[in-house]
Motif scaffolding. Structure first.
Motif, PDB file in Angstrom:
ATOM      1  N   GLY A  41       0.811  -1.227   0.000  1.00 33.16           N
ATOM      2  CA  GLY A  41       0.000   0.000   0.000  1.00 33.16           C
ATOM      3  C   GLY A  41       0.835   1.263   0.000  1.00 33.16           C
ATOM      4  O   GLY A  41       0.508   2.244  -0.683  1.00 33.16           O
ATOM      5  N   THR A  42       1.938   1.256   0.757  1.00 40.24           N
ATOM      6  CA  THR A  42       2.744   2.480   0.858  1.00 40.24           C
ATOM      7  C   THR A  42       3.486   2.753  -0.454  1.00 40.24           C
ATOM      8  O   THR A  42       3.962   3.862  -0.664  1.00 40.24           O
ATOM      9  N   GLN A  43       3.601   1.746  -1.314  1.00 40.76           N
ATOM     10  CA  GLN A  43       4.327   1.937  -2.579  1.00 40.76           C
ATOM     11  C   GLN A  43       3.382   2.141  -3.762  1.00 40.76           C
ATOM     12  O   GLN A  43       3.687   2.911  -4.671  1.00 40.76           O
ATOM     13  N   ARG A  44       2.245   1.464  -3.758  1.00 41.77           N
ATOM     14  CA  ARG A  44       1.347   1.586  -4.927  1.00 41.77           C
ATOM     15  C   ARG A  44       0.482   2.841  -4.844  1.00 41.77           C
ATOM     16  O   ARG A  44       0.230   3.480  -5.859  1.00 41.77           O
ATOM     17  N   LEU A  45       0.041   3.203  -3.651  1.00 43.72           N
ATOM     18  CA  LEU A  45      -0.844   4.374  -3.564  1.00 43.72           C
ATOM     19  C   LEU A  45      -0.155   5.655  -4.067  1.00 43.72           C
ATOM     20  O   LEU A  45      -0.738   6.376  -4.894  1.00 43.72           O
ATOM     21  N   PRO A  46       1.096   5.949  -3.650  1.00 43.43           N
ATOM     22  CA  PRO A  46       1.720   7.171  -4.193  1.00 43.43           C
ATOM     23  C   PRO A  46       1.897   7.122  -5.708  1.00 43.43           C
ATOM     24  O   PRO A  46       1.910   8.164  -6.365  1.00 43.43           O
ATOM     25  N   ARG A  47       2.038   5.940  -6.278  1.00 36.36           N
ATOM     26  CA  ARG A  47       2.189   5.866  -7.747  1.00 36.36           C
ATOM     27  C   ARG A  47       0.891   6.288  -8.438  1.00 36.36           C
ATOM     28  O   ARG A  47       0.911   6.776  -9.563  1.00 36.36           O
TER      29      ARG A  47
END
Ligand code: 3H9
Length: 655
Positions: free
Chosen positions: A141-147
């Motif tokens: 979640g912490t990596q895909r949401l900012p993308r």
């Protein structure tokens, strides 16, 4: 469509060439081991079946996926893990769309983010509330949401654990579309006619460039609310990594952090709070009792407390009849209630039309006979036994035989009030906390003669108000004020033994309280407790330890912040240490021949926690409180005890 089953909780139907996979794991479709395994089998099947060209993933009932199964935390991990499942979904060779039919939280949203398209019903809710459980998202979640939405927006959502409506999620870019009609059919159409490349893999997208100011602003704001908790800071650190580190390395760091936090004290404390909240208000045997219908609520007394209760009841859709002693008092009461609604409009919680609609359900009059229409009457008059018993006796002659009478007393004995009435079985205590339209906590006092359906009705009323009801038996001050008194007493003992108010307050703030005890005292005012101490003086055990310092401050007119002097001095709203207070404390020690000694921060906290824990144990043994978790919730929601420490009972078992 033919039905296929992949595990106890995962099944599918084939709609021509599209495999529609449904998770059915009540109550919230949490991602248990069986769900994860079932989804893997579904993917195995879709991989080899040439007839399947794409997959739709959805949830049964009104939830998409409520998140990882919190009950599995603390148990040995079972493969496939959620990160394994999520990676397989994202890398899958055939397109997968999430049809988000309701709440998608935590791991549920992480599964959706790994899908190649996301459609949702307009009433779905989206979020990563992991920090509220003392953890960070642990499945990407912490990596895909900012993308998808940028770093600042992802920091804001994840570090605050904010849950948002589908419309906002679409505007931010989390969702590709909303479906007003048939979600599954719309998802099938969308995946067949995808305008974008059908295999849009979130993890491969670049993080949109952003200024560091906007990211820092979101981070600072979230940290301000974090009150020393670890998870929000870690969430921010991880989200920032998305723009600077490879996906694989950042995911490994996310996983490591997730596991460390999950196995730590803060997460254990917040899980305890989560389950305590779900248990609160449950009374053995009461599930089978039907509550009485309540639509019209009478409120006697429309002062600070009564007007807050009225606003809360109007917000919950009740018709409200306020009663005052005079027509002028009624006008003022109506104004006060309207003022509270105005504040809700200013803060955006209510719109102008809603305000008018609320006011149309309100009458405030000086005629108590109006209360004949009420299903429930709550008294919020001056906390005096003679006043309250006389009022209840009068109400006996006015209200309907099936109506319920509730007292909002803080310190009086509701059994005594009930005994003075014709029908003690219809009396219950509803101890609201001020401001009653804002504070979530509500102590529901089960008096000696309260009928089970009256208690059930009071609980149903509390739930409809959106409150957190805690059932308690009769004792002076109920659960919260009993513990608070013990805690205050211990703090005053420490003052006499050698600690200073500012040292005790600093220790409490470092522990996580928003404000120290003596600063709170000053805000509330010292005179009410002083009056109570004077009333109790004659019956006080002369052998019991009694600290006179608070009395000395009151005798000197130091009633707190509103007069500019209390435990501290106040100038233009700024608090400062006052040598006069220190002198009074030293004089009181001398009077008793106490040689003061120093206290460490740890010692201060340990003594206060012990005092609260011991009083809590007494409440349990007296059957005033049913569960240690109930006591913890009262102190967290009514007295500023930090939730990430789990409450005094939890903390007592973990020191
Ligand atoms: C996560 O996802 C971590 C991942 O990032 C990484 C993993 C590797 N698990 O609230 P309710 C139970 S962390 C197990 O009254 P509502 C609850 O205990 C998770 N059980 O219903 C209760 O049981 P009981 C992130 C759960 O309709 C029953 O369901 N997700 C879970 O008012 C009904 O609950 C969250 O933090 C769960 N995840 O509200 C979401 N959730 O009947 C937490 C609930 O025995 N959940 N239960 O008392 C919620 O916010 C609300 O429950 C929800 C439903 C909005 C879903």
């Amino acid at each position: 469509m033919s039905a296929l089953r992949f595990s106890d909780t995962v099944s599918a139907k084939l709609a021509d060439d599209i495999l529609v996979v449904t998770i059915d794991n009540p109550p919230v479709n949490a991602l248990s081991a069986d769900v994860r395994a079932g989804l893997m089998v579904a993917l195995d099947r879709a991989e080899v079946d040439k007839a399947v060209t794409a997959i739709i993933l959805t949830g049964a009932g009104s939830t998409f996926i409520g998140g990882a199964d919190i009950r599995e935390f603390g148990k040995p991990p079972v493969e496939p893990t959620l990160p394994q499942l999520v990676a397989r979904i994202e890398d899958f060779a055939k397109p997968i769309a999430a049809a988000i039919n309701g709440v998608a939280l935590g791991g549920g949203l992480e599964v959706a983010l790994a899908c190649h398209r996301r459609l949702a019903s307009p009433d779905a809710k989206i979020g990563m509330p992991e920090v509220k459980l003392g953890i960070v998202p642990g499945a990407g979640g912490t990596q895909r949401l900012p993308r998808l939405i940028g770093t600042a927006a992802a920091v804001e959502l994840i570090a605050n654990g904010r849950v948002i409506p589908a419309g906002e999620a679409q505007r931010l870019g989390i969702l590709d579309d909303l479906s007003d009609g048939a979600l599954i059919e719309d998802s099938i159409t969308a995946i067949r006619h995808a305008a974008m490349p059908s295999l849009r893999r979130t993890g491969t997208l670049p993080v949109p460039p952003e200024t560091s100011e906007s990211i820092d602003k979101a981070a600072t704001e979230a940290m301000r609310k974090a009150r020393g908790q670890r998870a929000p800071a870690e969430a921010i650190r991880l989200v920032r990594l998305a723009a600077t580190t490879s996906l694989a390395d950042a995911l490994a760091e996310e996983r490591r952090t997730f596991v460390e936090l999950r196995d730590g004290e803060e997460a254990a404390a917040l899980r305890h709070v989560f389950f305590a909240e779900r248990a609160a208000g449950k009374v053995e045997g009461l599930e089978k009792v039907s509550p009485r219908g309540i639509e019209t609520v009478g409120i006697v007394g429309t002062g600070l407390m009564g007007s807050g209760i009225a606003a809360a009841a109007l917000n919950a859709g009740y018709r409200v009849i306020g009663v005052e002693q005079t027509p002028e008092g009624a006008d003022k009461g109506r104004e006060r209630i309207a003022g509270l609604l105005d504040k809700s409009v200013q803060s955006g919680r209510l719109d102008a039309a809603g305000r008018e609609e609320h006011l149309a359900r309100l009458t405030v009059s000086a005629d108590a006979e109006e209360l004949a229409q009420a299903d429930l009457v709550v008294e919020a008059v001056f906390d005096d036994l003679a006043v309250k018993t006389a009022l209840f006796q009068r109400l006996d002659g006015i209200i309907r035989a099936d109506a319920i009478l509730a007292t909002n007393t803080s310190y009086l004995d509701p059994n005594v009030i009930a005994a003075a009435t014709a029908h003690p079985e219809r009396i219950v205590g509803l101890h609201f906390f001020s401001p009653a339209n804002i504070m979530r906590l509500l102590e529901v006092v089960n008096c000696k003669r309260t009928a089970p359906d009256v208690l059930a009705s009071a609980l149903a009323f509390a739930k409809r108000l959106g409150k957190l009801p805690i059932v308690c038996g009769v004792t002076e001050g109920f659960i919260g004020n009993r513990i608070f008194s013990a805690y205050r007493r211990e703090a005053e003992f420490m003052l006499e033994d050698g600690a200073l108010p500012q040292e005790i307050d600093a220790a409490l703030e470092a522990y996580g309280f928003p404000m120290g005890l003596f600063a709170v005292y000053d805000m509330a005012g010292l005179e009410i407790a002083w009056a109570r101490r004077k009333r109790q003086a004659a019956t006080r055990d002369p052998a019991a330890r009694y600290v006179v310092i608070a009395d000395r401050l009151c005798e000197a007119g130091r009633f707190g912040q509103k007069v500019g002097r209390g435990w501290y001095a106040y100038s233009q709203g700024r608090r400062s240490v006052d040598p006069e207070v220190t002198a009074k404390i030293e004089a009181a020690r001398k009077e008793k021949g106490v040689t003061p000694r120093g206290f460490t921060t740890d010692e201060i906290v340990a003594r206060l926690l012990r005092a609260m824990g011991d009083e809590g144990k007494a409440l349990l043994s007296e059957h005033v409180a049913a569960r240690p978790g109930d006591i913890d919730l009262v102190m967290i929601n009514g007295y500023g005890f930090p939730a990430h420490k789990g409450g005094p009972m939890f903390a007592a078992g973990h020191r």
